[in-house]
Design a protein around this motif. Structure first.
Motif, PDB file in Angstrom:
ATOM      1  N   LEU A  44       0.827  -1.209   0.000  1.00  0.00           N
ATOM      2  CA  LEU A  44       0.000   0.000   0.000  1.00  0.00           C
ATOM      3  C   LEU A  44       0.861   1.260   0.000  1.00  0.00           C
ATOM      4  CD1 LEU A  44      -2.870  -0.980   2.454  1.00  0.00           C
ATOM      5  CD2 LEU A  44      -3.026  -0.645  -0.012  1.00  0.00           C
ATOM      6  N   SER A  45       1.968   1.215   0.709  1.00  0.00           N
ATOM      7  CA  SER A  45       2.874   2.369   0.739  1.00  0.00           C
ATOM      8  C   SER A  45       3.397   2.661  -0.663  1.00  0.00           C
ATOM      9  CB  SER A  45       4.028   2.095   1.702  1.00  0.00           C
ATOM     10  OG  SER A  45       4.929   3.163   1.697  1.00  0.00           O
ATOM     11  N   GLY A  46       3.781   1.614  -1.383  1.00  0.00           N
ATOM     12  CA  GLY A  46       4.243   1.787  -2.754  1.00  0.00           C
ATOM     13  C   GLY A  46       3.148   2.320  -3.662  1.00  0.00           C
ATOM     14  N   GLN A  47       1.935   1.841  -3.461  1.00  0.00           N
ATOM     15  CA  GLN A  47       0.815   2.318  -4.271  1.00  0.00           C
ATOM     16  C   GLN A  47       0.514   3.786  -3.974  1.00  0.00           C
ATOM     17  OE1 GLN A  47      -2.464  -0.358  -3.678  1.00  0.00           O
ATOM     18  NE2 GLN A  47      -1.372  -2.096  -4.534  1.00  0.00           N
ATOM     19  N   SER A  52       0.666   9.353  -5.630  1.00  0.00           N
ATOM     20  CA  SER A  52       1.121  10.718  -5.371  1.00  0.00           C
ATOM     21  C   SER A  52       1.883  11.264  -6.573  1.00  0.00           C
ATOM     22  CB  SER A  52       2.016  10.753  -4.129  1.00  0.00           C
ATOM     23  OG  SER A  52       1.296  10.403  -2.985  1.00  0.00           O
ATOM     24  N   GLY A  53       2.728  10.429  -7.153  1.00  0.00           N
ATOM     25  CA  GLY A  53       3.477  10.847  -8.337  1.00  0.00           C
ATOM     26  C   GLY A  53       2.562  11.128  -9.522  1.00  0.00           C
ATOM     27  N   LEU A  78       1.182  21.840  -4.558  1.00  0.00           N
ATOM     28  CA  LEU A  78       0.505  20.567  -4.334  1.00  0.00           C
ATOM     29  C   LEU A  78       1.497  19.403  -4.313  1.00  0.00           C
ATOM     30  CD1 LEU A  78      -2.750  21.076  -6.392  1.00  0.00           C
ATOM     31  CD2 LEU A  78      -2.522  21.018  -3.920  1.00  0.00           C
ATOM     32  N   ALA A  79       2.513  19.468  -5.144  1.00  0.00           N
ATOM     33  CA  ALA A  79       3.546  18.428  -5.131  1.00  0.00           C
ATOM     34  C   ALA A  79       4.266  18.424  -3.787  1.00  0.00           C
ATOM     35  CB  ALA A  79       4.536  18.648  -6.272  1.00  0.00           C
ATOM     36  N   ARG A  80       4.535  19.597  -3.243  1.00  0.00           N
ATOM     37  CA  ARG A  80       5.182  19.672  -1.920  1.00  0.00           C
ATOM     38  C   ARG A  80       4.284  19.075  -0.844  1.00  0.00           C
ATOM     39  NH1 ARG A  80       7.415  25.885  -1.992  1.00  0.00           N
ATOM     40  NH2 ARG A  80       8.709  25.653  -3.840  1.00  0.00           N
ATOM     41  N   ILE A  81       2.992  19.376  -0.921  1.00  0.00           N
ATOM     42  CA  ILE A  81       2.049  18.839   0.068  1.00  0.00           C
ATOM     43  C   ILE A  81       2.026  17.311  -0.012  1.00  0.00           C
ATOM     44  CG2 ILE A  81      -0.408  18.631   0.645  1.00  0.00           C
ATOM     45  CD1 ILE A  81      -0.668  21.624  -0.101  1.00  0.00           C
ATOM     46  N   LEU A  82       1.965  16.768  -1.221  1.00  0.00           N
ATOM     47  CA  LEU A  82       1.939  15.316  -1.389  1.00  0.00           C
ATOM     48  C   LEU A  82       3.218  14.683  -0.846  1.00  0.00           C
ATOM     49  CD1 LEU A  82       0.377  15.028  -4.944  1.00  0.00           C
ATOM     50  CD2 LEU A  82      -0.684  14.402  -2.778  1.00  0.00           C
ATOM     51  N   THR A  83       4.346  15.301  -1.108  1.00  0.00           N
ATOM     52  CA  THR A  83       5.621  14.786  -0.602  1.00  0.00           C
ATOM     53  C   THR A  83       5.646  14.814   0.915  1.00  0.00           C
ATOM     54  OG1 THR A  83       6.743  15.570  -2.592  1.00  0.00           O
ATOM     55  CG2 THR A  83       8.126  15.097  -0.692  1.00  0.00           C
ATOM     56  N   GLN A  84       5.168  15.918   1.488  1.00  0.00           N
ATOM     57  CA  GLN A  84       5.142  16.022   2.946  1.00  0.00           C
ATOM     58  C   GLN A  84       4.207  14.991   3.554  1.00  0.00           C
ATOM     59  OE1 GLN A  84       4.083  20.109   3.579  1.00  0.00           O
ATOM     60  NE2 GLN A  84       6.182  20.862   3.296  1.00  0.00           N
ATOM     61  N   GLN A  85       3.057  14.750   2.929  1.00  0.00           N
ATOM     62  CA  GLN A  85       2.110  13.769   3.464  1.00  0.00           C
ATOM     63  C   GLN A  85       2.704  12.367   3.424  1.00  0.00           C
ATOM     64  OE1 GLN A  85      -0.863  14.328   4.978  1.00  0.00           O
ATOM     65  NE2 GLN A  85      -0.290  16.470   4.840  1.00  0.00           N
ATOM     66  N   SER A  86       3.394  12.027   2.338  1.00  0.00           N
ATOM     67  CA  SER A  86       4.035  10.714   2.253  1.00  0.00           C
ATOM     68  C   SER A  86       5.088  10.567   3.343  1.00  0.00           C
ATOM     69  CB  SER A  86       4.679  10.518   0.883  1.00  0.00           C
ATOM     70  OG  SER A  86       3.697  10.493  -0.117  1.00  0.00           O
ATOM     71  N   GLY A  87       5.868  11.617   3.540  1.00  0.00           N
ATOM     72  CA  GLY A  87       6.875  11.597   4.605  1.00  0.00           C
ATOM     73  C   GLY A  87       6.248  11.471   5.973  1.00  0.00           C
ATOM     74  N   MET A  88       5.131  12.130   6.184  1.00  0.00           N
ATOM     75  CA  MET A  88       4.439  12.079   7.478  1.00  0.00           C
ATOM     76  C   MET A  88       3.922  10.672   7.761  1.00  0.00           C
ATOM     77  SD  MET A  88       3.648  13.640  10.163  1.00  0.00           S
ATOM     78  CE  MET A  88       3.263  15.362  10.198  1.00  0.00           C
ATOM     79  N   ILE A  89       3.405  10.003   6.741  1.00  0.00           N
ATOM     80  CA  ILE A  89       2.929   8.629   6.912  1.00  0.00           C
ATOM     81  C   ILE A  89       4.073   7.731   7.355  1.00  0.00           C
ATOM     82  CG2 ILE A  89       2.070   6.592   5.659  1.00  0.00           C
ATOM     83  CD1 ILE A  89       0.380   8.567   3.988  1.00  0.00           C
ATOM     84  N   LEU A  90       5.224   7.853   6.703  1.00  0.00           N
ATOM     85  CA  LEU A  90       6.373   7.030   7.073  1.00  0.00           C
ATOM     86  C   LEU A  90       6.830   7.346   8.494  1.00  0.00           C
ATOM     87  CD1 LEU A  90       8.406   7.131   3.741  1.00  0.00           C
ATOM     88  CD2 LEU A  90       7.083   5.238   4.676  1.00  0.00           C
ATOM     89  N   LEU A  91       6.853   8.624   8.851  1.00  0.00           N
ATOM     90  CA  LEU A  91       7.261   9.026  10.191  1.00  0.00           C
ATOM     91  C   LEU A  91       6.315   8.458  11.250  1.00  0.00           C
ATOM     92  CD1 LEU A  91       9.176  10.707  11.944  1.00  0.00           C
ATOM     93  CD2 LEU A  91       7.658  12.652  11.585  1.00  0.00           C
TER      94      LEU A  91
END
Length: 121
Positions: A44-47, A52-53, A78-91
């Motif tokens: 799911l993380s990969g998906q 996001s990409g 919006l790309a920055r927001i998506l990147t931050q959200q992905s990072g937040m999930i991992l954190l």
């Protein structure tokens, strides 16, 4: 008389042995379930990263170019927001894993936290 005193002990030992076998089977099922959840979580993380990409690319294509003087484009923001959200999930996942290692009581699902905010400090 020794035979009658021994029967309750044998019955109790048999019951304990059966309970231990049942517990071992339950632990094996839990272990198998955790492995499956870990594999599904990675998938799911990969998906999510792929989606996001794709969303970031779609935004780039659909939004017009802006001059540098006007600041970042909507696509950039919006790309920055998506990147931050992905990072937040991992954190959040890493934080939960650390808490689970530190405190066995924290091994419950992350969304099962008490509603009143009580929990780990």
């Amino acid at each position: 008389m020794a035979a009658t005193a021994r029967e309750p002990l044998e019955t109790a030992l048999t019951r304990v042995a059966d309970d231990l076998i049942a517990l071992r089977e339950a632990v094996d099922k839990i272990d198998h379930g955790q492995n499956a959840l870990l594999a599904n979580g990675e998938s799911l993380s990969g998906q999510i990263e792929s989606l996001s990409g794709l969303i970031a690319h779609m935004i780039e294509v659909l939004t017009p170019e802006r001059l540098e003087q006007e600041g970042p484009s909507i696509a950039d923001l919006l790309a920055r927001i998506l990147t931050q959200q992905s990072g937040m999930i991992l954190l959040l996942r890493e934080t939960h894993a650390i808490l689970a290692r530190l405190d066995p009581a924290a091994r419950v699902a992350p969304d099962a936290a008490p509603a009143n905010g009580a929990g780990h400090a």
